[in-house]
Scaffold this active site. Structure first.
Site, PDB file in Angstrom:
ATOM      1  N   LYS A  78      65.347  73.690  41.880  1.00  0.00           N
ATOM      2  CA  LYS A  78      65.999  72.384  41.865  1.00  0.00           C
ATOM      3  C   LYS A  78      66.052  71.793  40.463  1.00  0.00           C
ATOM      4  CE  LYS A  78      61.982  69.492  43.020  1.00  0.00           C
ATOM      5  NZ  LYS A  78      61.477  68.452  43.921  1.00  0.00           N
ATOM      6  N   ASP A  79      65.359  72.418  39.504  1.00  0.00           N
ATOM      7  CA  ASP A  79      65.399  71.959  38.122  1.00  0.00           C
ATOM      8  C   ASP A  79      66.565  72.538  37.332  1.00  0.00           C
ATOM      9  OD1 ASP A  79      63.120  70.526  38.563  1.00  0.00           O
ATOM     10  OD2 ASP A  79      61.796  71.816  37.394  1.00  0.00           O
ATOM     11  N   ARG A 126      66.696  60.243  45.306  1.00  0.00           N
ATOM     12  CA  ARG A 126      66.964  60.806  46.626  1.00  0.00           C
ATOM     13  C   ARG A 126      65.933  60.327  47.631  1.00  0.00           C
ATOM     14  NH1 ARG A 126      64.139  64.557  49.060  1.00  0.00           N
ATOM     15  NH2 ARG A 126      63.088  65.128  47.128  1.00  0.00           N
ATOM     16  N   ARG A 127      64.656  60.404  47.264  1.00  0.00           N
ATOM     17  CA  ARG A 127      63.606  59.942  48.163  1.00  0.00           C
ATOM     18  C   ARG A 127      63.687  58.420  48.332  1.00  0.00           C
ATOM     19  NH1 ARG A 127      59.642  63.720  44.832  1.00  0.00           N
ATOM     20  NH2 ARG A 127      59.728  65.633  46.095  1.00  0.00           N
ATOM     21  N   ARG A 144      56.500  58.756  37.208  1.00  0.00           N
ATOM     22  CA  ARG A 144      56.614  60.132  36.765  1.00  0.00           C
ATOM     23  C   ARG A 144      55.228  60.625  36.388  1.00  0.00           C
ATOM     24  NH1 ARG A 144      58.660  62.102  31.060  1.00  0.00           N
ATOM     25  NH2 ARG A 144      57.774  63.894  32.103  1.00  0.00           N
ATOM     26  N   ARG A 150      50.193  61.565  39.685  1.00  0.00           N
ATOM     27  CA  ARG A 150      50.812  60.855  40.810  1.00  0.00           C
ATOM     28  C   ARG A 150      49.814  60.587  41.936  1.00  0.00           C
ATOM     29  NH1 ARG A 150      57.148  62.568  40.987  1.00  0.00           N
ATOM     30  NH2 ARG A 150      57.371  62.976  38.765  1.00  0.00           N
ATOM     31  N   CYS A 237      80.981  62.138  43.121  1.00  0.00           N
ATOM     32  CA  CYS A 237      79.942  61.307  43.715  1.00  0.00           C
ATOM     33  C   CYS A 237      78.740  61.263  42.781  1.00  0.00           C
ATOM     34  CB  CYS A 237      79.537  61.886  45.070  1.00  0.00           C
ATOM     35  SG  CYS A 237      78.064  61.158  45.784  1.00  0.00           S
TER      36      CYS A 237
END
Length: 322
Positions: A78-79, A126-127, A144, A150, A237
């Protein structure tokens, strides 16, 4: 062939992922040497949107590949930008980890148990969009940092909870710290989440041959569908995007089922659509579902100025981390 030089970022998650690939290559009879690469994203304390998106994590490693300083690179899929990098090829997409998100919350609470007003941290629009759409009254804050940082926000009491990728915790052997695995019906993952991309130079046939043995056909088909959807949406989009493809049994054999989310970051608008298509046409499936979303209003959705860190996925400052 001499020892394969495998480039990796220095974070615990990156080195764990790279070490897993290195072990698979060693099992196949290859010598492997890990080479640490420092990226701008690793040394900057700024939010990722301020330094160009998560592409800063992949760029330095890709430069090292193209310069010949390393032979193989391992990325969280996904990166990676959806646009191919000239001179490089993703020679293997190994079997995927669980793609879902997880909650790490105080007092072992679940999403449904968090009181209204609870402060939840995430580095992902997204989250943020999907959590807001649940209507739970959560106060979602941009954060981040690595997994330790985190989770530390929760253990120190600065936040009530954080949302992370399950795959990262699994690879770090820290799944026991998750208080809930979030159902994709509530929060769809990022396109490619949980999958790895093993990349090398396209002109190194020996390296391509060595790495391609790690490829998993089902995983590659699923992520091709998800990333095709992402690439098609990027043309029209700029809203947060989630997607998940799964291999299913159809009447005439294997098929791909693809679900997608596009919405506004404040949760006021959410589009969820799904489509089933041929197993051997993943990119066509992703493109078709993207066009359905665009026709249904995704083209009118925009990222708000308050968007937090990485585009996970607000196309396309190209990428995202866990």
């Amino acid at each position: 062939m001499t020892a394969l030089r495998l480039g990796t970022r220095r974070s615990a998650l990156a080195t764990t992922q790279s070490g897993w690939v290195a072990d698979r290559l060693r099992e196949a009879g290859h010598e492997v040497e890990l080479v640490e690469i420092t990226t701008e994203g690793d040394v900057s304390g700024e939010l990722l949107t301020a330094i160009g998106g998560t592409g800063v994590f992949a760029a330095a490693i890709r430069h090292a590949l193209l310069d010949g300083r390393i032979d193989v690179a391992v990325h969280s899929l996904k990166d990676l930008p959806t646009t191919p990098e000239p001179g490089l090829v993703v020679a293997a997409v190994p079997v995927r980890e669980d793609s879902r998100d997880v909650l790490v919350a105080r007092d072992k609470l679940t999403l449904g148990e968090l009181p209204p007003g609870s402060v939840v941290g995430t580095g992902s629009p997204r989250r943020t969009a999907q959590l807001a759409a649940l209507g739970l009254g959560l106060d979602i804050r941009p954060i981040r940092g690595n997994v330790d940082t985190r989770i530390g926000f929760v253990t120190s009491g600065k936040l009530d909870a954080v949302v992370l990728a399950r795959a990262g915790l699994s690879r770090l052997d820290r799944l026991d710290e998750a208080t809930e695995v979030i159902d994709p019906i509530q929060v769809l993952p990022a396109p490619g989440q949980g999958a790895l991309a093993v990349e090398c130079r396209s002109d190194r046939a020996d390296v391509v041959a060595a790495v391609s043995a790690l490829d998993d056909a089902d995983t590659r088909a699923c992520v091709l569908a998800e990333r095709s959807l992402l690439a098609s949406l990027e043309a029209g989009c700029t809203a947060p995007i989630g997607a998940l493809a799964e291999v299913v049994e159809g009447d005439d054999g294997l098929e791909l089922s693809l679900r997608a989310f596009v919405g506004s970051e404040d949760g006021s608008v959410e589009l969820r659509r799904s489509l089933v298509g041929p197993y051997d046409e993943p990119e066509a499936l992703g493109s078709r579902l993207a066009h359905i979303l665009l026709e249904d209003g995704a083209a009118d959705l925009q990222v708000t100025p308050s968007a937090g860190p990485a585009p996970d996925h607000a196309p396309h400052q190209p990428e995202q981390v866990s």
